[in-house]
Design an enzyme around this catalytic site. Sequence first.
Site, mmCIF file in Angstrom:
data_model
loop_
_atom_site.group_PDB
_atom_site.id
_atom_site.type_symbol
_atom_site.label_atom_id
_atom_site.label_comp_id
_atom_site.label_asym_id
_atom_site.label_seq_id
_atom_site.Cartn_x
_atom_site.Cartn_y
_atom_site.Cartn_z
ATOM 1 C CD GLU A 1 -2.529 1.390 2.565
ATOM 2 O OE1 GLU A 1 -3.351 0.394 3.088
ATOM 3 O OE2 GLU A 1 -3.020 2.638 2.249
ATOM 4 C CG HIS B 1 -0.849 5.810 -1.801
ATOM 5 N ND1 HIS B 1 -1.359 4.497 -2.215
ATOM 6 C CD2 HIS B 1 -0.773 5.400 -0.281
ATOM 7 C CE1 HIS B 1 -1.916 3.765 -1.211
ATOM 8 N NE2 HIS B 1 -2.089 4.478 0.238
ATOM 9 C CG HIS C 1 -6.525 3.240 -0.689
ATOM 10 N ND1 HIS C 1 -6.984 4.658 -0.177
ATOM 11 C CD2 HIS C 1 -5.138 2.676 0.029
ATOM 12 C CE1 HIS C 1 -5.518 5.124 0.588
ATOM 13 N NE2 HIS C 1 -4.721 4.251 0.851
ATOM 14 C CG ASP D 1 -1.345 4.190 3.990
ATOM 15 O OD1 ASP D 1 -0.386 4.068 2.337
ATOM 16 O OD2 ASP D 1 -1.530 4.449 4.910
HETATM 17 C C1 GRE Z 1 -3.587 7.290 2.491
HETATM 18 O O1 GRE Z 1 -3.715 6.561 1.631
HETATM 19 O O2 GRE Z 1 -3.484 5.988 3.231
HETATM 20 C C2 GRE Z 1 -4.277 7.983 3.550
HETATM 21 C C3 GRE Z 1 -3.799 9.420 2.660
HETATM 22 C C4 GRE Z 1 -4.512 10.457 3.191
HETATM 23 C C5 GRE Z 1 -3.597 10.367 4.700
HETATM 24 C C6 GRE Z 1 -3.145 9.394 5.001
HETATM 25 C C7 GRE Z 1 -3.323 8.221 4.320
HETATM 26 O O3 GRE Z 1 -4.470 9.195 1.280
HETATM 27 O O4 GRE Z 1 -3.145 7.260 5.219
HETATM 28 ZN ZN ZN Z 2 -2.428 4.575 1.457
#
Ligand code: GRE
Ligand code: ZN
Length: 325
Positions: A8, A10, A164, A287
């Site tokens: 996970e 990004h 997600h 994350d």
């Molecule tokens: C995520 O995509 O996991 C996320 C966000 C914004 C804040 C915290 C977070 O998009 O973990």
């Molecule tokens: Zn995330």
Amino acid sequence: MEGKIALEEHFAIERTLEDSARFAPNADWPELKSRLLDIQERRLREMDENGIEVMLLSLNAPAVQAIPDEAEAVELARRANDFLAEQVERRPNRFQGLAALPMQAPEQAAQELKRCIEQLGFRGSLVNGFSQSSRREGAIYYDIPDFNDFWAEHARLGVPFYLHPRNPLPQDAAIYKGHEWLLGPSWAFGQETAVHALRLIGSGLFDRHPELTIILGHMGEGLPYSMWRIDNHNKWMSEQNNYPAKRAVSEYFRENFYLTTSGNFRNQTLIDAMLEIGADRILFSADWPFENIDHAANWFDSAAISENDRLKIGRLNARKLFNLD
Ligand code: GRE
Ligand code: ZN
């Protein structure tokens, strides 16, 4: 532990960057922004320093899901996926891709998934919760019949779908009014995503597609902790859970779901998840860039579990699930 796989994780492209700005105080935005835009430098360095061999990358949130113009959503997904494919191609041993999908246009979403898996070599999809569309009022959840063909195609391709989080729409967030600190990762993300997952389960989706795999982050968005109560539901009463699905919620949860450790670095929570779904269905994740890679790795590497379970959760389960030989 060396050789971890994380999924996970990004990135953003210029067009989706602003979607993440609201989640960082002004003082932290330059840092978050630079983390989101980087793939091949700092990210790779942090992976090396923290024993992460491979990251499966996905677009930030809510991005494609929050674009009501369907043609624009389709175009953005394609552009983001093409960008990701180029990044993966530079270091395929370290990076793999999860597809962004324009779910507001289910037929194009299925086509884009097929393209991503068969032509770009992606390993699955990651979708940021419900979608918005100018054709329809409110949030579109994926348990409705419009998605029958989409799910059939996803199952046919044999890859996992990562559900997600995103925040609820303002009209569905009355309970948070005046308590905005509860939006985002502190509470609303998990609540929103857990209910969406339960809708998929109750709809009978997994009776139609028993081979379909859904991944949830954040150690299951609270669901492991609630699993017994969802099934038990005042057992002495004659009327039990009444939904189209054929079996107990917990059975689908154990057979069709995987959970990741993203943003939830806590022994107590991990052990509860292991007791509910088993160590074979939990996957290490950080994350990044919303959480620090070292926070995730330092916790996981010394978490109070057996070395066999650490290997499975840190690496082996993901290798198998995503065919990462
Ligand atoms: C995520 O995509 O996991 C996320 C966000 C914004 C804040 C915290 C977070 O998009 O973990
Ligand atoms: Zn995330």
